[in-house]
Design a protein around this motif. Structure first.
Motif, PDB file in Angstrom:
ATOM      1  N   LYS A 207      22.938   3.776  -2.345  1.00  0.00           N
ATOM      2  CA  LYS A 207      23.053   3.971  -0.897  1.00  0.00           C
ATOM      3  C   LYS A 207      23.605   5.355  -0.569  1.00  0.00           C
ATOM      4  N   GLY A 208      24.568   5.814  -1.371  1.00  0.00           N
ATOM      5  CA  GLY A 208      25.146   7.145  -1.149  1.00  0.00           C
ATOM      6  C   GLY A 208      24.130   8.252  -1.350  1.00  0.00           C
ATOM      7  N   VAL A 209      23.312   8.134  -2.393  1.00  0.00           N
ATOM      8  CA  VAL A 209      22.273   9.139  -2.651  1.00  0.00           C
ATOM      9  C   VAL A 209      21.248   9.122  -1.513  1.00  0.00           C
ATOM     10  N   ASP A 210      20.848   7.931  -1.081  1.00  0.00           N
ATOM     11  CA  ASP A 210      19.895   7.832   0.032  1.00  0.00           C
ATOM     12  C   ASP A 210      20.460   8.469   1.301  1.00  0.00           C
ATOM     13  N   ARG A 211      21.717   8.215   1.590  1.00  0.00           N
ATOM     14  CA  ARG A 211      22.342   8.791   2.796  1.00  0.00           C
ATOM     15  C   ARG A 211      22.505  10.297   2.681  1.00  0.00           C
ATOM     16  N   ALA A 212      22.867  10.776   1.489  1.00  0.00           N
ATOM     17  CA  ALA A 212      23.004  12.223   1.296  1.00  0.00           C
ATOM     18  C   ALA A 212      21.651  12.907   1.470  1.00  0.00           C
ATOM     19  N   TRP A 213      20.595  12.295   0.962  1.00  0.00           N
ATOM     20  CA  TRP A 213      19.256  12.872   1.125  1.00  0.00           C
ATOM     21  C   TRP A 213      18.859  12.877   2.603  1.00  0.00           C
TER      22      TRP A 213
ATOM     23  N   VAL B 227       4.359  15.078  -2.700  1.00  0.00           N
ATOM     24  CA  VAL B 227       5.729  15.587  -2.719  1.00  0.00           C
ATOM     25  C   VAL B 227       5.732  17.024  -3.252  1.00  0.00           C
ATOM     26  N   SER B 228       6.547  17.862  -2.634  1.00  0.00           N
ATOM     27  CA  SER B 228       6.635  19.249  -3.095  1.00  0.00           C
ATOM     28  C   SER B 228       7.555  19.327  -4.310  1.00  0.00           C
ATOM     29  N   TRP B 229       7.415  20.429  -5.075  1.00  0.00           N
ATOM     30  CA  TRP B 229       8.273  20.636  -6.244  1.00  0.00           C
ATOM     31  C   TRP B 229       9.730  20.709  -5.821  1.00  0.00           C
ATOM     32  N   GLY B 230      10.006  21.394  -4.740  1.00  0.00           N
ATOM     33  CA  GLY B 230      11.390  21.533  -4.281  1.00  0.00           C
ATOM     34  C   GLY B 230      12.025  20.199  -3.940  1.00  0.00           C
ATOM     35  N   ASP B 231      11.253  19.354  -3.224  1.00  0.00           N
ATOM     36  CA  ASP B 231      11.774  18.029  -2.877  1.00  0.00           C
ATOM     37  C   ASP B 231      11.947  17.156  -4.120  1.00  0.00           C
ATOM     38  N   ALA B 232      10.990  17.227  -5.039  1.00  0.00           N
ATOM     39  CA  ALA B 232      11.085  16.417  -6.260  1.00  0.00           C
ATOM     40  C   ALA B 232      12.293  16.834  -7.093  1.00  0.00           C
ATOM     41  N   LEU B 233      12.488  18.148  -7.248  1.00  0.00           N
ATOM     42  CA  LEU B 233      13.641  18.624  -8.024  1.00  0.00           C
ATOM     43  C   LEU B 233      14.960  18.346  -7.306  1.00  0.00           C
ATOM     44  N   GLY B 234      14.969  18.499  -6.001  1.00  0.00           N
ATOM     45  CA  GLY B 234      16.183  18.195  -5.233  1.00  0.00           C
ATOM     46  C   GLY B 234      16.569  16.736  -5.343  1.00  0.00           C
ATOM     47  N   TRP B 235      15.570  15.854  -5.229  1.00  0.00           N
ATOM     48  CA  TRP B 235      15.827  14.417  -5.350  1.00  0.00           C
ATOM     49  C   TRP B 235      16.309  14.079  -6.759  1.00  0.00           C
ATOM     50  N   ALA B 236      15.697  14.707  -7.763  1.00  0.00           N
ATOM     51  CA  ALA B 236      16.110  14.451  -9.147  1.00  0.00           C
ATOM     52  C   ALA B 236      17.552  14.903  -9.371  1.00  0.00           C
ATOM     53  N   ALA B 237      17.909  16.069  -8.858  1.00  0.00           N
ATOM     54  CA  ALA B 237      19.275  16.576  -9.025  1.00  0.00           C
ATOM     55  C   ALA B 237      20.280  15.683  -8.305  1.00  0.00           C
ATOM     56  N   LEU B 238      19.961  15.299  -7.086  1.00  0.00           N
ATOM     57  CA  LEU B 238      20.867  14.438  -6.319  1.00  0.00           C
ATOM     58  C   LEU B 238      21.019  13.077  -6.994  1.00  0.00           C
ATOM     59  N   SER B 239      19.926  12.548  -7.512  1.00  0.00           N
ATOM     60  CA  SER B 239      19.986  11.265  -8.219  1.00  0.00           C
ATOM     61  C   SER B 239      20.821  11.372  -9.492  1.00  0.00           C
ATOM     62  N   ALA B 240      20.670  12.481 -10.211  1.00  0.00           N
ATOM     63  CA  ALA B 240      21.446  12.676 -11.444  1.00  0.00           C
ATOM     64  C   ALA B 240      22.937  12.727 -11.152  1.00  0.00           C
TER      65      ALA B 240
ATOM     66  N   ARG C 150      11.018  10.319  -1.726  1.00  0.00           N
ATOM     67  CA  ARG C 150       9.757   9.835  -2.283  1.00  0.00           C
ATOM     68  C   ARG C 150       9.841   9.860  -3.795  1.00  0.00           C
ATOM     69  N   SER C 151       8.924   9.160  -4.372  1.00  0.00           N
ATOM     70  CA  SER C 151       8.828   9.162  -5.819  1.00  0.00           C
ATOM     71  C   SER C 151       8.265  10.495  -6.290  1.00  0.00           C
ATOM     72  N   ALA C 152       8.702  10.960  -7.432  1.00  0.00           N
ATOM     73  CA  ALA C 152       8.166  12.194  -8.000  1.00  0.00           C
ATOM     74  C   ALA C 152       6.689  12.023  -8.346  1.00  0.00           C
ATOM     75  N   LYS C 153       6.242  10.789  -8.503  1.00  0.00           N
ATOM     76  CA  LYS C 153       4.840  10.517  -8.807  1.00  0.00           C
ATOM     77  C   LYS C 153       3.937  10.671  -7.585  1.00  0.00           C
ATOM     78  N   ASP C 154       4.527  10.723  -6.406  1.00  0.00           N
ATOM     79  CA  ASP C 154       3.747  10.876  -5.179  1.00  0.00           C
ATOM     80  C   ASP C 154       3.037  12.229  -5.204  1.00  0.00           C
ATOM     81  N   PRO C 155       1.719  12.258  -5.058  1.00  0.00           N
ATOM     82  CA  PRO C 155       0.995  13.526  -5.144  1.00  0.00           C
ATOM     83  C   PRO C 155       1.294  14.480  -3.985  1.00  0.00           C
TER      84      PRO C 155
END
Length: 111
Positions: free
Chosen positions: A27-33, A50-63, A43-48
């Motif tokens: 929930k915290g990661v979702d709210r921060a995003w 999604v931009s690279w920036g959003d995918a990497l940002g989401w991955a970093a925030l999730s990590a 979005r999922s990184a598998k979504d065609p």
């Protein structure tokens, strides 16, 4: 036998603490995003689309969320264990340490 019971109790304690911590971390990661990118839902990184920036940002925030959740889980479980048992929690055994112990036992039997 006491070691097996202690390890099982420790695993149960970490699970009991880890489940609510994991839910809160998600929930915290979702709210921060949502606060950082209110116009772009996660979005999922598998979504065609999604931009690279959003995918990497989401991955970093999730990590970061996973790392914080692991830290909070271990510290919280240690605190709960000390209060319930009155002693330090059992040491965490690494997979490599277990493999080394098995190899030592096999050498001792062979030698």
């Amino acid at each position: 036998m006491a070691n097996i019971v202690g390890n099982l109790g420790w695993k149960i304690t970490t699970i009991a603490v880890g489940i609510p911590v994991g839910i809160a971390a998600k929930k915290g990661v979702d709210r921060a995003w949502a606060a950082a990118r209110p116009d772009k839902p996660s979005r999922s990184a598998k979504d065609p689309n999604v931009s690279w920036g959003d995918a990497l940002g989401w991955a970093a925030l999730s990590a970061v969320g996973v790392a914080v959740a692991e830290l909070v889980t271990m510290k919280g479980a240690s605190t709960v264990w000390r209060r319930l048992v009155g002693d330090e929690p059992p040491p965490v055994q690494k997979a490599k340490a277990k493999a080394e112990k098995k190899a030592e036992k096999a050498e001792a039997k062979a030698g």
